[in-house]
Motif scaffolding. Structure first.
Motif, PDB file in Angstrom:
ATOM      1  N   LYS A   1      -6.074  62.629  51.264  1.00 14.38           N
ATOM      2  CA  LYS A   1      -5.257  61.535  50.716  1.00 14.38           C
ATOM      3  C   LYS A   1      -5.991  60.795  49.612  1.00 14.38           C
ATOM      4  N   ASN A   2      -7.256  60.468  49.852  1.00 15.19           N
ATOM      5  CA  ASN A   2      -8.030  59.747  48.838  1.00 15.19           C
ATOM      6  C   ASN A   2      -8.268  60.605  47.601  1.00 15.19           C
ATOM      7  N   LEU A   3      -8.495  61.902  47.796  1.00 12.71           N
ATOM      8  CA  LEU A   3      -8.706  62.807  46.667  1.00 12.71           C
ATOM      9  C   LEU A   3      -7.459  62.887  45.791  1.00 12.71           C
ATOM     10  N   ILE A   4      -6.296  62.998  46.426  1.00 14.47           N
ATOM     11  CA  ILE A   4      -5.035  63.043  45.672  1.00 14.47           C
ATOM     12  C   ILE A   4      -4.835  61.734  44.917  1.00 14.47           C
ATOM     13  N   ALA A   5      -5.082  60.612  45.571  1.00 15.05           N
ATOM     14  CA  ALA A   5      -4.918  59.306  44.919  1.00 15.05           C
ATOM     15  C   ALA A   5      -5.889  59.166  43.750  1.00 15.05           C
ATOM     16  N   PHE A   6      -7.138  59.590  43.954  1.00 12.92           N
ATOM     17  CA  PHE A   6      -8.127  59.495  42.880  1.00 12.92           C
ATOM     18  C   PHE A   6      -7.682  60.291  41.654  1.00 12.92           C
ATOM     19  N   PHE A   7      -7.343  61.567  41.859  1.00 16.89           N
ATOM     20  CA  PHE A   7      -6.992  62.403  40.717  1.00 16.89           C
ATOM     21  C   PHE A   7      -5.692  61.964  40.044  1.00 16.89           C
ATOM     22  N   THR A   8      -4.753  61.423  40.823  1.00 16.13           N
ATOM     23  CA  THR A   8      -3.520  60.927  40.220  1.00 16.13           C
ATOM     24  C   THR A   8      -3.822  59.789  39.257  1.00 16.13           C
ATOM     25  N   LEU A   9      -4.539  58.785  39.729  1.00 18.70           N
ATOM     26  CA  LEU A   9      -4.826  57.630  38.870  1.00 18.70           C
ATOM     27  C   LEU A   9      -5.823  57.982  37.770  1.00 18.70           C
ATOM     28  N   PHE A  10      -6.808  58.827  38.091  1.00 17.50           N
ATOM     29  CA  PHE A  10      -7.784  59.244  37.089  1.00 17.50           C
ATOM     30  C   PHE A  10      -7.096  59.924  35.903  1.00 17.50           C
TER      31      PHE A  10
ATOM     32  N   LEU B   1     -14.958  60.511  26.183  1.00 17.60           N
ATOM     33  CA  LEU B   1     -15.972  60.038  27.122  1.00 17.60           C
ATOM     34  C   LEU B   1     -15.596  58.672  27.703  1.00 17.60           C
ATOM     35  N   VAL B   2     -15.195  57.737  26.842  1.00 18.44           N
ATOM     36  CA  VAL B   2     -14.792  56.406  27.301  1.00 18.44           C
ATOM     37  C   VAL B   2     -13.542  56.520  28.178  1.00 18.44           C
ATOM     38  N   SER B   3     -12.615  57.390  27.802  1.00 21.37           N
ATOM     39  CA  SER B   3     -11.396  57.588  28.584  1.00 21.37           C
ATOM     40  C   SER B   3     -11.714  58.111  29.982  1.00 21.37           C
ATOM     41  N   ILE B   4     -12.647  59.067  30.072  1.00 20.55           N
ATOM     42  CA  ILE B   4     -13.044  59.618  31.371  1.00 20.55           C
ATOM     43  C   ILE B   4     -13.711  58.541  32.225  1.00 20.55           C
ATOM     44  N   ILE B   5     -14.555  57.726  31.621  1.00 21.55           N
ATOM     45  CA  ILE B   5     -15.230  56.654  32.369  1.00 21.55           C
ATOM     46  C   ILE B   5     -14.204  55.660  32.906  1.00 21.55           C
ATOM     47  N   ILE B   6     -13.279  55.235  32.058  1.00 20.26           N
ATOM     48  CA  ILE B   6     -12.253  54.288  32.495  1.00 20.26           C
ATOM     49  C   ILE B   6     -11.355  54.932  33.559  1.00 20.26           C
ATOM     50  N   GLY B   7     -10.977  56.197  33.364  1.00 20.22           N
ATOM     51  CA  GLY B   7     -10.152  56.907  34.337  1.00 20.22           C
ATOM     52  C   GLY B   7     -10.859  57.059  35.681  1.00 20.22           C
ATOM     53  N   SER B   8     -12.154  57.370  35.636  1.00 22.20           N
ATOM     54  CA  SER B   8     -12.928  57.494  36.876  1.00 22.20           C
ATOM     55  C   SER B   8     -13.004  56.163  37.602  1.00 22.20           C
ATOM     56  N   PHE B   9     -13.230  55.093  36.856  1.00 25.98           N
ATOM     57  CA  PHE B   9     -13.288  53.761  37.448  1.00 25.98           C
ATOM     58  C   PHE B   9     -11.955  53.398  38.099  1.00 25.98           C
ATOM     59  N   ALA B  10     -10.846  53.707  37.422  1.00 23.99           N
ATOM     60  CA  ALA B  10      -9.517  53.423  37.989  1.00 23.99           C
ATOM     61  C   ALA B  10      -9.291  54.246  39.262  1.00 23.99           C
ATOM     62  N   GLY B  11      -9.699  55.515  39.257  1.00 22.59           N
ATOM     63  CA  GLY B  11      -9.553  56.359  40.439  1.00 22.59           C
ATOM     64  C   GLY B  11     -10.371  55.848  41.614  1.00 22.59           C
ATOM     65  N   ILE B  12     -11.590  55.400  41.337  1.00 24.73           N
ATOM     66  CA  ILE B  12     -12.450  54.861  42.400  1.00 24.73           C
ATOM     67  C   ILE B  12     -11.855  53.577  42.967  1.00 24.73           C
ATOM     68  N   ILE B  13     -11.328  52.722  42.104  1.00 21.81           N
ATOM     69  CA  ILE B  13     -10.682  51.493  42.580  1.00 21.81           C
ATOM     70  C   ILE B  13      -9.507  51.838  43.493  1.00 21.81           C
ATOM     71  N   MET B  14      -8.743  52.859  43.126  1.00 15.79           N
ATOM     72  CA  MET B  14      -7.608  53.274  43.958  1.00 15.79           C
ATOM     73  C   MET B  14      -8.088  53.745  45.334  1.00 15.79           C
ATOM     74  N   VAL B  15      -9.163  54.508  45.387  1.00 13.77           N
ATOM     75  CA  VAL B  15      -9.698  54.994  46.658  1.00 13.77           C
ATOM     76  C   VAL B  15     -10.188  53.822  47.516  1.00 13.77           C
ATOM     77  N   VAL B  16     -10.868  52.860  46.894  1.00 13.03           N
ATOM     78  CA  VAL B  16     -11.345  51.688  47.639  1.00 13.03           C
ATOM     79  C   VAL B  16     -10.170  50.895  48.196  1.00 13.03           C
ATOM     80  N   ILE B  17      -9.126  50.713  47.401  1.00  9.43           N
ATOM     81  CA  ILE B  17      -7.933  50.000  47.876  1.00  9.43           C
ATOM     82  C   ILE B  17      -7.299  50.745  49.043  1.00  9.43           C
TER      83      ILE B  17
END
Length: 192
Positions: A63-72, A87-103
């Motif tokens: 579930k967390n993996l799916i949520a991460f990749f969706t938002l990323f 590079l900046v897009s990947i960093i921002i996307g990764s940060f958004a995915g991690i925030i989604m997993v934490v939520i």
């Protein structure tokens, strides 16, 4: 449509593929949750083993993996659309995915806190008032029954008394203690 797809760089094609597949899985996951079919979606067994606190709320579940990749993927695509570098897009996307997993981990921990076994613990009835349903014989001469509101529901439980007289049906009693983990000891005197 095919011209637009052909004109996209390979990096964006990969992101679109991730976004579409992850989004479809996310929608399927949400639908399965609402219709009750998500019990094995993340591969966890939802049973309690006595004395086992469990593995907690794991970060790496399906579930967390799916949520991460969706938002990323969607966030990275949105950043690229705004003209940011890959590079900046990947960093921002990764940060958004991690925030989604934490939520999601936080939400699942709060939902898990709401669970309870539902097993009746007679000790929770001690000190409560009850109404006799079947007369209770005097001096522990036999069993009667009482209705007591315990753990959010009204339960019909076996009861004994030490009193010298029979406690009639409909009398109000107080639960004094639990005997042999099966019977309530009750009294009509509130001071006991």
């Amino acid at each position: 449509m095919m011209e637009l797809w052909a004109a996209l760089p390979a990096f964006e094609k990969v992101l679109w593929g991730i976004a579409l597949v992850a989004s479809a899985l996310f929608v399927l996951q949400v639908l399965m949750t609402f219709i009750g079919g998500d019990s094995d979606m993340d591969g966890d067994a939802d049973m309690d083993v006595e004395g086992d606190a469990g593995a907690g709320h794991q970060m790496f579940t399906l579930k967390n993996l799916i949520a991460f990749f969706t938002l990323f993927a969607w966030t990275t695509l949105a950043c690229l659309d705004q003209g940011l570098s890959p590079l900046v897009s990947i960093i921002i996307g990764s940060f958004a995915g991690i925030i989604m997993v934490v939520i999601m981990m936080y939400l699942f921990s709060r939902i898990t806190a709401l669970k309870h076994s539902g097993t009746l613990s007679l000790k929770n009835a001690i000190g409560l008032t009850a109404r006799t349903y079947l007369a209770i014989p005097a001096a522990r001469g036999g069993l009667g029954k009482v209705h007591v509101r315990v753990q959010g529901g009204t339960k019909e439980l076996d009861a004994l008394t030490d009193e010298a007289d029979v406690i009639p049906t409909g009398a109000m009693v107080r639960v004094l203690e639990v005997i042999d983990e099966r019977y309530l000891l009750v009294s009509t005197r509130p001071d006991k």
